[in-house]
Design a protein around this motif. Structure first.
Motif, PDB file in Angstrom:
ATOM      1  N   THR A   1      -2.682   1.636   2.236  1.00 60.75           N
ATOM      2  CA  THR A   1      -3.894   1.024   1.683  1.00 60.75           C
ATOM      3  C   THR A   1      -3.775  -0.459   1.380  1.00 60.75           C
ATOM      4  O   THR A   1      -4.800  -1.113   1.192  1.00 60.75           O
ATOM      5  N   ALA A   2      -2.579  -0.990   1.269  1.00 57.91           N
ATOM      6  CA  ALA A   2      -2.334  -2.369   0.831  1.00 57.91           C
ATOM      7  C   ALA A   2      -2.954  -2.607  -0.537  1.00 57.91           C
ATOM      8  O   ALA A   2      -3.359  -3.702  -0.871  1.00 57.91           O
ATOM      9  N   ASN A   3      -2.999  -1.554  -1.352  1.00 49.14           N
ATOM     10  CA  ASN A   3      -3.612  -1.613  -2.670  1.00 49.14           C
ATOM     11  C   ASN A   3      -2.554  -1.248  -3.704  1.00 49.14           C
ATOM     12  O   ASN A   3      -2.146  -0.086  -3.805  1.00 49.14           O
ATOM     13  N   VAL A   4      -2.116  -2.227  -4.479  1.00 52.40           N
ATOM     14  CA  VAL A   4      -1.035  -2.016  -5.439  1.00 52.40           C
ATOM     15  C   VAL A   4      -1.463  -1.042  -6.531  1.00 52.40           C
ATOM     16  O   VAL A   4      -0.688  -0.177  -6.935  1.00 52.40           O
ATOM     17  N   ARG A   5      -2.694  -1.168  -7.000  1.00 50.17           N
ATOM     18  CA  ARG A   5      -3.163  -0.282  -8.069  1.00 50.17           C
ATOM     19  C   ARG A   5      -3.156   1.181  -7.621  1.00 50.17           C
ATOM     20  O   ARG A   5      -2.686   2.065  -8.333  1.00 50.17           O
ATOM     21  N   ALA A   6      -3.679   1.427  -6.426  1.00 51.56           N
ATOM     22  CA  ALA A   6      -3.706   2.803  -5.913  1.00 51.56           C
ATOM     23  C   ALA A   6      -2.287   3.315  -5.681  1.00 51.56           C
ATOM     24  O   ALA A   6      -1.989   4.482  -5.955  1.00 51.56           O
ATOM     25  N   ALA A   7      -1.403   2.457  -5.205  1.00 55.77           N
ATOM     26  CA  ALA A   7      -0.026   2.868  -4.967  1.00 55.77           C
ATOM     27  C   ALA A   7       0.694   3.160  -6.284  1.00 55.77           C
ATOM     28  O   ALA A   7       1.477   4.104  -6.371  1.00 55.77           O
ATOM     29  N   ALA A   8       0.418   2.363  -7.308  1.00 58.67           N
ATOM     30  CA  ALA A   8       1.026   2.611  -8.623  1.00 58.67           C
ATOM     31  C   ALA A   8       0.548   3.953  -9.176  1.00 58.67           C
ATOM     32  O   ALA A   8       1.343   4.714  -9.736  1.00 58.67           O
TER      33      ALA A   8
ATOM     34  N   TYR B   1      -1.741  -4.353   5.735  1.00 56.78           N
ATOM     35  CA  TYR B   1      -2.702  -5.351   6.210  1.00 56.78           C
ATOM     36  C   TYR B   1      -2.932  -5.217   7.711  1.00 56.78           C
ATOM     37  O   TYR B   1      -4.059  -5.333   8.185  1.00 56.78           O
ATOM     38  N   ALA B   2      -1.863  -4.979   8.442  1.00 60.37           N
ATOM     39  CA  ALA B   2      -2.014  -4.802   9.892  1.00 60.37           C
ATOM     40  C   ALA B   2      -2.889  -3.586  10.182  1.00 60.37           C
ATOM     41  O   ALA B   2      -3.754  -3.633  11.074  1.00 60.37           O
ATOM     42  N   ARG B   3      -2.708  -2.516   9.426  1.00 59.08           N
ATOM     43  CA  ARG B   3      -3.524  -1.317   9.606  1.00 59.08           C
ATOM     44  C   ARG B   3      -4.995  -1.613   9.291  1.00 59.08           C
ATOM     45  O   ARG B   3      -5.889  -1.218  10.032  1.00 59.08           O
ATOM     46  N   ILE B   4      -5.243  -2.321   8.205  1.00 55.58           N
ATOM     47  CA  ILE B   4      -6.627  -2.643   7.829  1.00 55.58           C
ATOM     48  C   ILE B   4      -7.274  -3.541   8.879  1.00 55.58           C
ATOM     49  O   ILE B   4      -8.419  -3.317   9.282  1.00 55.58           O
TER      50      ILE B   4
ATOM     51  N   LEU C   1     -10.183  -7.233   0.395  1.00 55.78           N
ATOM     52  CA  LEU C   1      -8.755  -7.052   0.193  1.00 55.78           C
ATOM     53  C   LEU C   1      -7.953  -8.038   1.042  1.00 55.78           C
ATOM     54  O   LEU C   1      -7.015  -8.674   0.560  1.00 55.78           O
ATOM     55  N   LEU C   2      -8.347  -8.198   2.294  1.00 58.40           N
ATOM     56  CA  LEU C   2      -7.652  -9.158   3.155  1.00 58.40           C
ATOM     57  C   LEU C   2      -7.825 -10.578   2.640  1.00 58.40           C
ATOM     58  O   LEU C   2      -6.896 -11.381   2.677  1.00 58.40           O
ATOM     59  N   LYS C   3      -9.009 -10.899   2.154  1.00 54.08           N
ATOM     60  CA  LYS C   3      -9.267 -12.241   1.625  1.00 54.08           C
ATOM     61  C   LYS C   3      -8.416 -12.514   0.392  1.00 54.08           C
ATOM     62  O   LYS C   3      -7.816 -13.576   0.267  1.00 54.08           O
TER      63      LYS C   3
ATOM     64  N   VAL D   1       0.090 -12.720   3.346  1.00 53.17           N
ATOM     65  CA  VAL D   1       0.231 -12.284   4.731  1.00 53.17           C
ATOM     66  C   VAL D   1       0.383 -13.485   5.660  1.00 53.17           C
ATOM     67  O   VAL D   1       1.258 -13.532   6.499  1.00 53.17           O
ATOM     68  N   LYS D   2      -0.485 -14.464   5.505  1.00 52.52           N
ATOM     69  CA  LYS D   2      -0.523 -15.595   6.421  1.00 52.52           C
ATOM     70  C   LYS D   2       0.237 -16.810   5.911  1.00 52.52           C
ATOM     71  O   LYS D   2       0.416 -17.764   6.630  1.00 52.52           O
ATOM     72  N   GLY D   3       0.652 -16.796   4.683  1.00 55.52           N
ATOM     73  CA  GLY D   3       1.317 -17.947   4.094  1.00 55.52           C
ATOM     74  C   GLY D   3       0.278 -18.909   3.553  1.00 55.52           C
ATOM     75  O   GLY D   3      -0.912 -18.761   3.757  1.00 55.52           O
ATOM     76  N   GLY D   4       0.734 -19.882   2.827  1.00 55.19           N
ATOM     77  CA  GLY D   4      -0.186 -20.862   2.275  1.00 55.19           C
ATOM     78  C   GLY D   4      -0.306 -20.720   0.776  1.00 55.19           C
ATOM     79  O   GLY D   4       0.477 -20.031   0.126  1.00 55.19           O
TER      80      GLY D   4
END
Length: 164
Positions: free
Chosen positions: A24-31, A63-66, A102-104, A110-113
């Motif tokens: 999911t790339a979701n820390v809250r859901a993973a926790a 992120y790649a999956r999303i 989520l990606l934003k 993910v992309k750096g910066g």
């Protein structure tokens, strides 16, 4: 002394956390899946470099999956008939808006910066800059209205409306 809920970190909890994070790339859901608070999870990431590296790898996978799912949804929306079985369910449903948000929010990791700013410590705008901006806009409106409105105003004053 701090009373705890009696929960201890285990390999099973770590596996549950990392699997959900990759999905999911979701820390809250993973926790939640691991049975810990996000505070405890972030604290663990700061203290254990191996866990932090696994976390980052799972985030990149998530992120790649999303991104892949969003591309598939966009491609499917262009077809006249949807392809059956094109979307693979990964558990909890996520809307396109949620996925894009989520990606934003996490694009920096993910992309750096520069990291995402949530404006928690944003300074209020300078009142003089706001005043100058408003005055510029008013002047632009007056210029636009003056150029278009002069002939109509002059015709009204003279009693001519342009009708024959």
């Amino acid at each position: 002394m701090i009373r705890t809920g009696g929960k201890r970190w285990s390999h099973a909890a770590e596996r549950a956390f990392l699997e959900e994070l990759a999905a999911t790339a979701n820390v809250r859901a993973a926790a939640e899946a691991a049975g810990f608070s996000t505070t405890a999870i972030y604290r663990r990431r700061m203290r254990w470099p191996g866990f932090a590296a696994a976390w980052q790898a799972c985030l990149e996978q998530g992120y790649a999956r999303i991104e892949t799912q969003l591309i598939a949804l966009a491609t499917d929306s262009l077809r006249s008939e949807p392809v059956s079985g094109a979307a693979v369910a990964t558990g909890k449903a996520m809307s396109v808006a949620e996925a894009m948000n989520l990606l934003k929010l996490h694009r920096a990791s993910v992309k750096g910066g520069a990291p995402q700013r949530y404006d928690a410590r944003a300074r209020p705008p300078d009142i003089e800059a706001v005043r100058a901006s408003i005055l510029r806009k008013i002047e632009a409106i007056e210029r636009a209205g003056a150029g278009a409105g002069k002939p109509a105003r002059a015709a009204k004053r003279s009693g001519r409306t342009g009708e024959a």
